[in-house]
Design an enzyme around this catalytic site. Sequence first.
Site, short mmCIF file in Angstrom:
data_model
loop_
_atom_site.label_atom_id
_atom_site.label_comp_id
_atom_site.label_asym_id
_atom_site.label_seq_id
_atom_site.Cartn_x
_atom_site.Cartn_y
_atom_site.Cartn_z
N GLU A 47 7.21 32.24 32.82
CA GLU A 47 8.23 33.20 32.41
C GLU A 47 7.92 34.58 32.99
O GLU A 47 6.75 35.01 32.96
CB GLU A 47 8.25 33.26 30.88
CG GLU A 47 9.62 33.35 30.29
CD GLU A 47 10.45 32.09 30.54
OE1 GLU A 47 11.26 32.12 31.49
OE2 GLU A 47 10.29 31.12 29.79
N HIS A 48 8.96 35.24 33.50
CA HIS A 48 8.82 36.55 34.14
C HIS A 48 7.88 36.48 35.34
O HIS A 48 7.20 37.44 35.68
CB HIS A 48 8.37 37.62 33.14
CG HIS A 48 9.45 37.94 32.14
ND1 HIS A 48 10.45 38.84 32.38
CD2 HIS A 48 9.70 37.42 30.90
CE1 HIS A 48 11.27 38.89 31.32
NE2 HIS A 48 10.85 38.03 30.42
N SER A 81 39.63 31.37 31.43
CA SER A 81 38.60 30.59 30.74
C SER A 81 39.15 30.01 29.46
O SER A 81 39.90 30.70 28.75
CB SER A 81 37.39 31.48 30.42
OG SER A 81 36.58 30.85 29.45
N ASP A 189 17.05 30.73 37.44
CA ASP A 189 18.16 30.06 36.76
C ASP A 189 19.13 29.43 37.75
O ASP A 189 19.57 28.29 37.60
CB ASP A 189 18.92 31.05 35.87
CG ASP A 189 17.98 31.88 35.00
OD1 ASP A 189 16.87 31.41 34.71
OD2 ASP A 189 18.36 33.01 34.62
C1 GLA Z 1 15.94 35.58 32.81
C2 GLA Z 1 16.18 35.78 34.30
C3 GLA Z 1 15.27 34.88 35.12
C4 GLA Z 1 13.80 35.04 34.70
C5 GLA Z 1 13.67 34.92 33.18
C6 GLA Z 1 12.28 35.19 32.70
O1 GLA Z 1 16.32 34.28 32.45
O2 GLA Z 1 17.52 35.48 34.63
O3 GLA Z 1 15.42 35.17 36.49
O4 GLA Z 1 13.28 36.25 35.16
O5 GLA Z 1 14.57 35.79 32.51
O6 GLA Z 1 11.40 34.22 33.17
#
Ligand code: GLA
Length: 399
Positions: A47-48, A81, A189
């Site tokens: 994460e991050h 939508s 994502d």
């Molecule tokens: C959000 C962002 C991702 C990533 C996460 C943390 O989901 O869209 O790109 O940085 O936070 O891991």
Amino acid sequence: MTGELTWSPAATDAEVGSALTTAFAQEFGGEPDGVWAAPGRVNLIGEHTDYNGGWCLPFALAHRTYCAARPREDGRLRVASRQAPGHTWEGEVGEITAGAPGGWVAYVAGVAAVLGERVGPEALGADILVDGHVPLGAGLSSSAALSCSSALALHDLVPELAGVDRAALAEACVRAENDYAGAATGGMDQSVSLRAVDEHALLIDCRDFSLTPVAWTLPEHEVLVIDTRAHHSLADGQYAARRSACERACRTLGVGSLREVHGREVEDVLAALSGDGEAVRRVRHVLTENTRVLDLVGALAEREADEVGRLMVASHVSLRDDYEVSCRELDLAVDAALAAGATGARMTGGGFGGSAIALVARDAVDEVAQAVHAAFVDAGLEAPHFLHATPSAPAHRVS
Ligand code: GLA
């Protein structure tokens, strides 16, 4: 009395596809050329790390955002939508700018504008009707599912885009979100939504976004998603603040990205940052998290569920204490799941609300969900929602 548990089941392509085709005829008249779907995601670990050139390990959910679409000859885009009846947006692709249109439409319009840079905006005219089945605001990347489903639809409808591969489409979605929707995102994502492998997690090396599919080897375990229903408004500013602390650390270290110091002794790197306590904590998270991702991939290969769980918990602690992106609801979800017997648990996604995930033996899933639900009710918090997370397919054409 604590009330019933709320589960958010995934819809099937067949049922959404046919309902959306009917709704398209009502909205725009006539038939769409097709229906496309792109999934939301959970991140097992990492994460991050994406915007720091590191590793992450997400998988695609069976929960998807759908788009029925048809090309237009006149370079105009119409976007509607099913979740926002009466709010159809219409305009020239060539006139789309940052923030105009705004809101959720920007994710679709931004993709059309970015793809239009390649082949001319007049080629990107289309009618698009969206139907979102990724829970909104749950930290499960409903926004990437929206940008990726429209990107794939436009890709398949516009012959000039035939040579654009999924990696390039993911990049286009990141730009659409950053530049047009004004949403900071690091690329994890969109990569997993467009490039996932069914029944696998995806090890993403965010230095160059190369991918390694990682088989889910724990058939006795399930990933339970706990959508805390909390959305803290400080999330965007805090995300930007985390990114800039990492960039500041890179400048002090004289590197272009924190990836360049992977493999060095963490303590030596941190010593070079001493005096900047914030940077020390943020960098400690990123460097140790990268190692945890690679260790978790190894633990999955060895089918070591307990080790996978231990690494998830270590990730949560690091996000909570060093990266400071957790919150009361996420901590409660993790603590209650672990107390009820989960093998591991952590927040997933950007933080400050959204979802936590728990690794749970299949026969204990209901019990753990019940215990988490009760803990929220006891704390006077809104009851969470639950999802069964199964590594699922990437974005695809439904019909
Ligand atoms: C959000 C962002 C991702 C990533 C996460 C943390 O989901 O869209 O790109 O940085 O936070 O891991």
